[in-house]
Enzyme design. Structure first.
Site, PDB file in Angstrom:
ATOM      1  N   ASP A 160       7.420   6.451  10.501  1.00 51.10           N
ATOM      2  CA  ASP A 160       6.846   5.192  10.984  1.00 51.10           C
ATOM      3  C   ASP A 160       5.633   5.383  11.875  1.00 51.10           C
ATOM      4  OD1 ASP A 160       8.611   3.493   9.699  1.00 51.10           O
ATOM      5  OD2 ASP A 160      10.146   3.819  11.209  1.00 51.10           O
TER       6      ASP A 160
ATOM      7  N   HIS B  70      14.139  11.524  15.486  1.00 53.88           N
ATOM      8  CA  HIS B  70      14.907  11.205  14.284  1.00 53.88           C
ATOM      9  C   HIS B  70      16.285  11.814  14.415  1.00 53.88           C
ATOM     10  CE1 HIS B  70      15.980  10.767  10.060  1.00 53.88           C
ATOM     11  NE2 HIS B  70      15.044   9.850  10.035  1.00 53.88           N
TER      12      HIS B  70
HETATM   13  N1  CMC Z   1      11.150   8.418  23.048  1.00 58.54           N
HETATM   14  C1  CMC Z   1      11.693   8.967  24.162  1.00 58.54           C
HETATM   15  N2  CMC Z   1      12.861   9.629  24.179  1.00 58.54           N
HETATM   16  C2  CMC Z   1      13.533   9.728  23.032  1.00 58.54           C
HETATM   17  C3  CMC Z   1      13.046   9.181  21.838  1.00 58.54           C
HETATM   18  C4  CMC Z   1      11.812   8.513  21.874  1.00 58.54           C
HETATM   19  N3  CMC Z   1      11.307   7.961  20.766  1.00 58.54           N
HETATM   20  N4  CMC Z   1      13.926   9.417  20.830  1.00 58.54           N
HETATM   21  C5  CMC Z   1      14.947  10.091  21.372  1.00 58.54           C
HETATM   22  N5  CMC Z   1      14.700  10.288  22.714  1.00 58.54           N
HETATM   23  C6  CMC Z   1      15.542  11.044  23.648  1.00 58.54           C
HETATM   24  C7  CMC Z   1      16.775  10.252  24.035  1.00 58.54           C
HETATM   25  O1  CMC Z   1      16.534   9.477  25.205  1.00 58.54           O
HETATM   26  C8  CMC Z   1      17.768  11.362  24.253  1.00 58.54           C
HETATM   27  O2  CMC Z   1      17.484  11.960  25.518  1.00 58.54           O
HETATM   28  P1  CMC Z   1      18.701  12.560  26.424  1.00 58.54           P
HETATM   29  O3  CMC Z   1      19.275  13.672  25.612  1.00 58.54           O
HETATM   30  O4  CMC Z   1      18.029  12.995  27.664  1.00 58.54           O
HETATM   31  O5  CMC Z   1      19.643  11.413  26.627  1.00 58.54           O
HETATM   32  C9  CMC Z   1      17.413  12.397  23.184  1.00 58.54           C
HETATM   33  O6  CMC Z   1      16.016  12.188  22.941  1.00 58.54           O
HETATM   34  C10 CMC Z   1      18.196  12.238  21.890  1.00 58.54           C
HETATM   35  O7  CMC Z   1      18.037  10.907  21.432  1.00 58.54           O
HETATM   36  P2  CMC Z   1      19.177  10.038  20.756  1.00 58.54           P
HETATM   37  O8  CMC Z   1      18.876   8.592  20.971  1.00 58.54           O
HETATM   38  O9  CMC Z   1      20.510  10.542  21.174  1.00 58.54           O
HETATM   39  O10 CMC Z   1      18.952  10.438  19.248  1.00 58.54           O
HETATM   40  P3  CMC Z   1      19.442   9.630  17.989  1.00 58.54           P
HETATM   41  O11 CMC Z   1      19.560  10.593  16.894  1.00 58.54           O
HETATM   42  O12 CMC Z   1      20.663   8.817  18.314  1.00 58.54           O
HETATM   43  O13 CMC Z   1      18.260   8.569  17.723  1.00 58.54           O
HETATM   44  C11 CMC Z   1      16.277   7.580  16.936  1.00 58.54           C
HETATM   45  C12 CMC Z   1      17.272   8.729  16.770  1.00 58.54           C
HETATM   46  C13 CMC Z   1      15.329   7.553  15.740  1.00 58.54           C
HETATM   47  C14 CMC Z   1      17.039   6.235  16.945  1.00 58.54           C
HETATM   48  C15 CMC Z   1      15.492   7.761  18.245  1.00 58.54           C
HETATM   49  O14 CMC Z   1      14.774   8.971  18.225  1.00 58.54           O
HETATM   50  C16 CMC Z   1      14.535   6.586  18.530  1.00 58.54           C
HETATM   51  O15 CMC Z   1      14.960   5.567  19.084  1.00 58.54           O
HETATM   52  N6  CMC Z   1      13.224   6.720  18.150  1.00 58.54           N
HETATM   53  C17 CMC Z   1      12.269   5.658  18.318  1.00 58.54           C
HETATM   54  C18 CMC Z   1      12.443   4.625  17.198  1.00 58.54           C
HETATM   55  C19 CMC Z   1      11.906   5.143  15.882  1.00 58.54           C
HETATM   56  O16 CMC Z   1      10.806   5.683  15.779  1.00 58.54           O
HETATM   57  N7  CMC Z   1      12.710   4.910  14.813  1.00 58.54           N
HETATM   58  C20 CMC Z   1      12.311   5.272  13.446  1.00 58.54           C
HETATM   59  C21 CMC Z   1      13.192   6.332  12.874  1.00 58.54           C
HETATM   60  S1  CMC Z   1      12.533   7.022  11.346  1.00 58.54           S
HETATM   61  C22 CMC Z   1      12.522   5.724  10.210  1.00 58.54           C
HETATM   62  C23 CMC Z   1      13.867   5.187   9.908  1.00 58.54           C
HETATM   63  O17 CMC Z   1      14.799   5.937   9.650  1.00 58.54           O
HETATM   64  O18 CMC Z   1      14.002   3.974   9.879  1.00 58.54           O
END
Ligand code: CMC
Length: 441
Positions: free
Chosen positions: A375, A318
């Site tokens: 989720d 998140h």
């Molecule tokens: N699985 C594997 N690696 C992950 C995941 C994941 N679900 N989420 C983040 N990472 C890694 C990402 O690759 C990055 O690694 P590195 O630093 O080595 O490049 C690090 O963790 C930070 O991730 P980010 O993408 O920079 O973080 P963000 O804040 O931009 O993204 C997120 C947040 C929710 C989009 C992301 O965690 C994600 O894609 N999660 C899976 C989708 C999901 O479950 N979404 C629902 C969110 S909660 C409900 C809502 O708000 O709608």
């Protein structure tokens, strides 16, 4: 008293100094303190004072507004609506009471609650012509595509509530949206499966009525199961608002131009559909189905860690929570209760729990503070309630509508509100002259 102080935030006389290395000029920026959370540096005068903008793709360090609705402490895993912890609301309240709280700022008295429930109930039907609008869609359309179209089209049916400067019209539009979303969501489902639309029943509660519209058929009565209705209500409470996330910010941005509320909510639904946002609940169940057995979990975790593989563990991570999402905590418990109460097979839940256990011990997830989010468990509950995965994000949208509309109202009443218009760092071509087609190399 300044406008800031009147509205709850305090310019605390602290300042933040910036020095421009190129010119040696120093600029003092005011620091504003809210009631909870980190104080903010007010950069509104930055461009006029320095000729420079800030650069913050993804808005990881940018506050876009002042708000009194929802507070999140991502490090501690805290979520408060109007000051009340989400776990207390999920345990003791119901969705319409939480809706009242989000919209009006306080929990209702008994009389206010009765009147609010009644008002929402009186608005549950949609204009009969909307039936025909549905018929323009293919039956196999994704219901989120249908929702965007139909909700956007509400402005064409309810002209009398599109003057956004009139607080009464705004409130009627808010009530209409909260009331009609379950009807439209259920119609999207019925249309997809080729069954007739089911009209709302005003003798049922909000969640009971939604289940009735989803599952009743003209040839057979649908018996409401109170456990299922309670679980649905809890899911709606847990999704009702979440501060300035992507879809809420979209609603605010759309609203900042003066667009009508129905258009703004349709924009929010469109943003919510993405798999990184609300689309994740559908993706989680598809992922758990694909994993299929506890033995295959390590393979899935390895894929999630592989930087050459775009696969991510859906329902994990998140932007704000760097701790267990408090909503996931409630849903974990609810999931257990629902499966037990309904006497259902726990296979998918067991895979989810084991996946959570393995991921939470894995260095990759620990280092990045990736925990289950809302989720992760909601899809398993919705599946247990007999809801098909393509409706999961629709239910998220239904629940979030009250959060969107509360934030939209707050934005319109904000004396600091301006049309949202971010700046950019331009890296394209400098000015050049047009070359006629025959003279281009
Ligand atoms: N699985 C594997 N690696 C992950 C995941 C994941 N679900 N989420 C983040 N990472 C890694 C990402 O690759 C990055 O690694 P590195 O630093 O080595 O490049 C690090 O963790 C930070 O991730 P980010 O993408 O920079 O973080 P963000 O804040 O931009 O993204 C997120 C947040 C929710 C989009 C992301 O965690 C994600 O894609 N999660 C899976 C989708 C999901 O479950 N979404 C629902 C969110 S909660 C409900 C809502 O708000 O709608």
């Amino acid at each position: 008293m300044t406008a800031d102080a009147q509205r709850g935030s305090t310019p605390n006389n602290a300042t933040f100094s910036l020095t421009d290395d190129a010119t040696g000029n120093s600029t003092e920026l005011p620091v504003i303190t809210g009631s909870l959370g980190p104080s903010v540096i007010d950069v509104r005068s930055l461009y006029s004072a320095t000729g420079r903008f800030t650069y913050d793709p993804g808005f990881t360090s940018t506050g876009s507004c002042e708000s009194k609705i929802t507070y999140i402490d991502g490090d501690e895993g805290i979520l408060l609506h109007r000051g009340y912890p989400i776990s207390e609301l999920a345990e003791n309240s119901d969705f319409l009471e939480v809706s009242y709280l989000l919209l009006y700022g306080e929990l209702p008295s008994e009389k206010q609650k009765r009147e609010f429930d009644d008002t929402i109930t009186q608005h549950t039907m949609v204009h009969e012509q909307i039936n025909y609008l549905f018929r323009g869609f293919r039956r196999d359309s994704h219901p989120m595509a249908v929702m965007i179209g139909v909700v956007g089209a509400l402005a064409a049916f309810y002209h009398d509530t599109t003057d956004i400067q009139d607080p009464r019209q705004r409130m009627i539009a808010s009530h209409r949206l909260i009331a009609k979303m379950p009807t439209i969501a259920a119609m999207a489902h019925k249309y997809a499966i080729g069954q007739p639309f089911v009209y709302p029943r005003n003798d049922l509660s909000y969640s009971e009525n939604f289940l009735h519209m989803l599952f009743a058929v003209p040839c057979q009565d649908y018996e409401i199961n109170p456990i299922q209705a309670k679980a649905m209500d809890r899911i709606l409470i847990l999704h009702a608002d979440h501060e300035q996330n992507a879809s809420t910010s979209t609603v605010r941005l759309a609203g900042s131009s003066g667009a009508n509320p129905y258009a703004c909510i349709a924009a929010g639904i469109a943003t919510l559909w993405g798999p990184a946002h609300g689309g994740a609940n559908e993706a989680v169940v598809l992922m758990l189905d694909e994993i299929g057995s506890v033995e295959r979990i390590p393979e899935c975790v390895a894929r999630a860690k592989d930087k050459d593989d775009p696969f991510r563990l859906m329902g994990f991570g998140h932007r704000v929570y760097k701790n267990y999402d408090p909503r996931a905590k409630v849903l974990h418990k609810t999931c257990h209760e629902v499966l037990d109460d309904l006497g259902l097979d726990h296979e998918m839940f067991n895979i989810a729990r084991e996946l959570e256990r393995i991921a939470l011990e894995d260095e990759y997830f620990v280092e990045r503070k990736l925990y289950p989010n809302v989720d992760f468990y909601s899809g398993i509950i919705l599946k247990a309630l007999g809801i098909p995965p393509h409706l999961f994000t629709v239910i998220f949208a239904l629940a979030r509508t009250v959060g969107w509309i509360a934030q939209w109202n707050e934005m319109i009443e904000d004396p600091h509100q301006k049309i949202g218009r971010p700046r950019q760092l331009y890296t394209g071509e400098k000015q050049r002259s047009y070359v006629p087609v025959g003279q281009r190399g």
